[in-house]
Write an enzyme that holds these catalytic residues in place. Structure first.
Site, mmCIF file in Angstrom:
data_model
loop_
_atom_site.group_PDB
_atom_site.id
_atom_site.type_symbol
_atom_site.label_atom_id
_atom_site.label_comp_id
_atom_site.label_asym_id
_atom_site.label_seq_id
_atom_site.Cartn_x
_atom_site.Cartn_y
_atom_site.Cartn_z
ATOM 1 N N ASP A 193 0.860 -1.184 0.000
ATOM 2 C CA ASP A 193 0.000 0.000 0.000
ATOM 3 C C ASP A 193 0.892 1.228 0.000
ATOM 4 O O ASP A 193 2.103 1.137 0.239
ATOM 5 C CB ASP A 193 -0.927 -0.002 1.217
ATOM 6 C CG ASP A 193 -2.219 0.778 0.977
ATOM 7 O OD1 ASP A 193 -2.379 1.338 -0.120
ATOM 8 O OD2 ASP A 193 -3.065 0.827 1.884
ATOM 9 N N GLU A 194 0.283 2.390 -0.252
ATOM 10 C CA GLU A 194 1.116 3.583 -0.330
ATOM 11 C C GLU A 194 1.423 4.177 1.038
ATOM 12 O O GLU A 194 2.527 4.654 1.289
ATOM 13 C CB GLU A 194 0.508 4.632 -1.281
ATOM 14 C CG GLU A 194 -0.519 5.577 -0.667
ATOM 15 C CD GLU A 194 -1.921 5.016 -0.620
ATOM 16 O OE1 GLU A 194 -2.093 3.849 -0.210
ATOM 17 O OE2 GLU A 194 -2.853 5.758 -0.961
ATOM 18 N N ASP A 252 0.684 4.058 5.516
ATOM 19 C CA ASP A 252 0.132 3.521 6.753
ATOM 20 C C ASP A 252 -0.250 4.733 7.596
ATOM 21 O O ASP A 252 0.596 5.331 8.264
ATOM 22 C CB ASP A 252 1.185 2.659 7.459
ATOM 23 C CG ASP A 252 0.682 2.069 8.779
ATOM 24 O OD1 ASP A 252 -0.473 2.342 9.152
ATOM 25 O OD2 ASP A 252 1.465 1.358 9.434
ATOM 26 N N ASP A 253 -1.541 5.074 7.560
ATOM 27 C CA ASP A 253 -2.030 6.255 8.264
ATOM 28 C C ASP A 253 -2.563 5.833 9.636
ATOM 29 O O ASP A 253 -1.860 5.895 10.642
ATOM 30 C CB ASP A 253 -3.105 6.932 7.410
ATOM 31 C CG ASP A 253 -3.488 8.314 7.928
ATOM 32 O OD1 ASP A 253 -3.346 8.556 9.143
ATOM 33 O OD2 ASP A 253 -3.938 9.148 7.141
ATOM 34 N N THR A 254 -3.783 5.359 9.694
ATOM 35 C CA THR A 254 -4.359 4.903 10.962
ATOM 36 C C THR A 254 -4.147 3.402 11.176
ATOM 37 O O THR A 254 -4.446 2.896 12.247
ATOM 38 C CB THR A 254 -5.864 5.189 11.008
ATOM 39 O OG1 THR A 254 -6.519 4.399 10.004
ATOM 40 C CG2 THR A 254 -6.151 6.666 10.776
ATOM 41 N N THR A 263 -5.855 1.114 9.970
ATOM 42 C CA THR A 263 -7.141 0.419 9.929
ATOM 43 C C THR A 263 -7.265 -0.453 8.682
ATOM 44 O O THR A 263 -7.711 -1.606 8.754
ATOM 45 C CB THR A 263 -8.293 1.436 9.973
ATOM 46 O OG1 THR A 263 -8.115 2.296 11.101
ATOM 47 C CG2 THR A 263 -9.638 0.749 10.077
ATOM 48 N N LYS A 303 3.015 7.024 8.780
ATOM 49 C CA LYS A 303 2.835 8.259 9.543
ATOM 50 C C LYS A 303 3.073 7.977 11.027
ATOM 51 O O LYS A 303 2.476 7.065 11.607
ATOM 52 C CB LYS A 303 1.427 8.823 9.319
ATOM 53 C CG LYS A 303 1.194 9.315 7.896
ATOM 54 C CD LYS A 303 -0.141 10.026 7.764
ATOM 55 C CE LYS A 303 -0.389 10.485 6.341
ATOM 56 N NZ LYS A 303 -1.674 11.218 6.197
ATOM 57 N N ILE A 324 -0.315 13.500 2.461
ATOM 58 C CA ILE A 324 0.589 13.189 1.355
ATOM 59 C C ILE A 324 -0.195 13.125 0.056
ATOM 60 O O ILE A 324 -1.152 12.365 -0.073
ATOM 61 C CB ILE A 324 1.320 11.857 1.599
ATOM 62 C CG1 ILE A 324 2.058 11.891 2.949
ATOM 63 C CG2 ILE A 324 2.308 11.580 0.469
ATOM 64 C CD1 ILE A 324 2.685 10.558 3.327
ATOM 65 N N TYR A 371 -0.008 11.971 -3.626
ATOM 66 C CA TYR A 371 0.758 11.107 -4.516
ATOM 67 C C TYR A 371 0.505 11.493 -5.970
ATOM 68 O O TYR A 371 -0.566 12.019 -6.308
ATOM 69 C CB TYR A 371 0.384 9.645 -4.258
ATOM 70 C CG TYR A 371 0.888 9.148 -2.925
ATOM 71 C CD1 TYR A 371 2.206 8.727 -2.773
ATOM 72 C CD2 TYR A 371 0.049 9.134 -1.800
ATOM 73 C CE1 TYR A 371 2.676 8.288 -1.546
ATOM 74 C CE2 TYR A 371 0.518 8.697 -0.568
ATOM 75 C CZ TYR A 371 1.835 8.277 -0.444
ATOM 76 O OH TYR A 371 2.310 7.860 0.779
#
Length: 206
Positions: free
Chosen positions: A112-113, A115-117, A119, A155, A184, A186
């Protein structure tokens, strides 16, 4: 105000290149699963760097998961999105047509681009594990499937989602770069790539 940063195709290419040796040595993936839409481009670039002479290309499968919600913006041309709370499955592996042996007992790299939360990644790992275990039981096949994760950016923030502890302990999670909690942009999201690249060139390092 949310700080926005702009990532170029060139940067994505170099992040994948810099991560490829570690992925090969630590993960040894037999198959990649790209989470759409942000994981498609990194997965394809990675495949070129993971290719070894006399070995076939690593196959890429795709799943679609959606978490982000668009927020109202004063400038309609500059929307802001925020992570939602519910993952929506928009595309999944078709186990009726997919060669199950490509998954059971193999090393599967989820791409994936960002990793934020966490989830979305939590959902992907849990659901894929569940489906593969069900398929293995149905086919009477043994072998532990090892899931690994690669993201371009992680993040540095408190996560809502959680990954299996053994995945973390065994180093089966790799982020090419850890950044602060910025928004971000992209390049595949841009409608004007020249303007996107101009903004990327004028920004301070993030």
């Amino acid at each position: 105000m949310v700080q926005k940063v702009y990532v170029t195709y060139n940067e994505v290419h170099k992040l994948c290149q810099a991560s490829a040796d570690r992925i090969l040595n630590a993960f040894q993936p037999n198959l990649m699963i790209a989470i759409g839409g942000g994981g498609y481009v990194p997965a394809r670039i990675l495949r070129s760097f993971l290719k070894r002479s006399s070995a076939p290309n690593i196959p890429i499968q795709a799943i679609g998961l959606s978490l982000y919600e668009q927020l109202p913006s004063k400038d309609p041309s500059d929307p802001v999105e925020t992570p939602g709370t519910k993952v929506t499955r928009t595309q999944w592996l078709d186990f009726s047509s997919l060669e199950i042996s490509n998954l059971i007992g193999k090393n599967v790299l989820i791409v994936d681009e960002v990793d934020d939360t966490r989830t979305t990644l939590e959902y992907a790992v849990k659901e894929l594990q569940k489906d593969v275990e069900a398929a293995a039981q149905k086919l009477g096949k043994a072998g532990k499937t090892r899931f690994c994760i690669f993201v371009l950016h992680n993040k540095d923030k408190t996560k809502r989602g959680h990954l299996p502890q053994d995945m973390i302990d065994e180093g089966r999670y790799l982020a090419a770069r850890t950044v602060s909690d910025v928004w971000i942009n992209y390049p595949w999201e841009a409608t004007d790539i020249d303007e996107h690249d101009r903004l990327a060139g004028s920004q301070l390092d993030y």
